[in-house]
Design a protein around this motif. Structure first.
Motif, short mmCIF file in Angstrom:
data_model
loop_
_atom_site.label_atom_id
_atom_site.label_comp_id
_atom_site.label_asym_id
_atom_site.label_seq_id
_atom_site.Cartn_x
_atom_site.Cartn_y
_atom_site.Cartn_z
N ASP A 24 0.82 -1.21 0.00
CA ASP A 24 0.00 0.00 0.00
C ASP A 24 0.86 1.26 0.00
O ASP A 24 2.06 1.21 0.28
N GLY A 25 0.21 2.38 -0.28
CA GLY A 25 0.87 3.68 -0.20
C GLY A 25 0.24 4.51 0.90
O GLY A 25 -0.92 4.30 1.26
N ILE A 26 1.02 5.44 1.44
CA ILE A 26 0.52 6.35 2.48
C ILE A 26 0.75 7.77 1.99
O ILE A 26 1.87 8.14 1.63
N LEU A 27 -0.33 8.57 1.98
CA LEU A 27 -0.22 9.98 1.57
C LEU A 27 -0.65 10.87 2.73
O LEU A 27 -1.76 10.75 3.24
N LEU A 28 0.24 11.76 3.15
CA LEU A 28 -0.08 12.73 4.20
C LEU A 28 -0.60 14.00 3.56
O LEU A 28 0.03 14.54 2.63
N LEU A 48 5.82 6.12 0.78
CA LEU A 48 5.33 7.25 1.57
C LEU A 48 5.33 8.53 0.72
O LEU A 48 6.33 8.85 0.06
N TYR A 49 4.19 9.21 0.74
CA TYR A 49 4.04 10.46 -0.02
C TYR A 49 3.56 11.55 0.93
O TYR A 49 2.87 11.28 1.91
N TRP A 69 10.46 10.29 2.23
CA TRP A 69 9.17 10.82 1.77
C TRP A 69 9.26 11.31 0.33
O TRP A 69 10.18 12.02 -0.03
N ASN A 70 8.25 10.96 -0.47
CA ASN A 70 8.12 11.47 -1.83
C ASN A 70 7.18 12.67 -1.81
O ASN A 70 6.02 12.54 -1.41
#
Lengths: 91, 130
Positions: A24-28, A48-49, A69-70
């Motif tokens: 999965d991806g995580i976007l803050l 991680l974005y 972080w991207n």
């Protein structure tokens, strides 16, 4: 099936992490972007974005741990929602 | 190109979610995607009142949604149950509940959760802003 987890408050990341799989991806976004300045996050290989517009609005863009972080902008945010099969906003 | 719908539950004045949703909507439309419907639920329905009068130097979120809806032909739908209990009513709901006024902005419609289900079934992506 890989999901994009959208996190909008800092305390929600730790609540959500046990439910987020490796692929999965995580976007803050919104107030959660501050987490990207904390140093390393105990993530389990997820990508991680962090939303750059919300970092700039808080004066935090230069404080992000860029190796983990991207940074993505809104056009990339839209692209991420297509790249992942579904999006989960952790409320 | 993909078809999107948005679910907006964010309170207009105590969180950033409404603004994030508007920005996301504008961006996906700029990229040539379709926005089928924006469904407002929980405190998100508060934005559907046409009586908001924010200070001149603050964004009027209701007008921002209305502009987008009119220019791009997007459905803005507020959940009837969530709206009625927060005092967001159209003419029909005001009459049905014997209320003396109504305040739904003309760019918005009042409908049921079935509209959210239909949006989920007919869109490639549903994105929630809370």
């Amino acid at each position: 099936m890989k999901s994009l987890y959208i996190i909008n408050q800092p305390q929600k990341l730790n609540q959500a992490l046990p439910f987020i799989s490796e692929q999965d991806g995580i976007l803050l976004i919104e107030d959660a972007v501050v987490v990207a300045t904390y140093g390393s996050v105990q993530a389990n290989h997820q990508t991680l974005y962090v939303l750059v517009e919300d970092l700039i609005a808080r004066g935090l863009k230069d404080k992000v741990g860029v190796e983990q972080w991207n940074l993505v902008d809104y056009p990339q945010f839209v692209e991420l929602t297509l790249q992942y099969d579904k999006s989960v906003s952790w409320l | 190109m993909a078809t999107y719908s948005l679910l907006v539950t964010a309170n207009p004045y105590s969180s950033q979610g409404q603004l994030s949703a508007i920005q996301f909507a504008k961006t996906l439309l700029e990229q040539g995607h379709e926005l089928m419907r924006v469904f407002f639920y929980a405190d998100g329905v508060l934005v559907a009142s046409r009586l908001h009068a924010p200070p001149a130097d603050e964004i009027n979120l209701t007008k921002a949604w209305a502009k987008l809806a009119i220019e791009k032909d997007i459905e803005l739908i507020a959940c009837v149950t969530a709206a009625n209990k927060r005092g967001i009513v159209n003419v029909a709901e005001a009459e049905r509940n014997a209320l003396t006024g109504n305040n739904l902005d003309p760019a918005f419609e009042i409908s049921g959760l079935g509209q959210l289900t239909e949006a989920m079934l007919n869109s490639d992506r549903l994105i929630t802003f809370g």
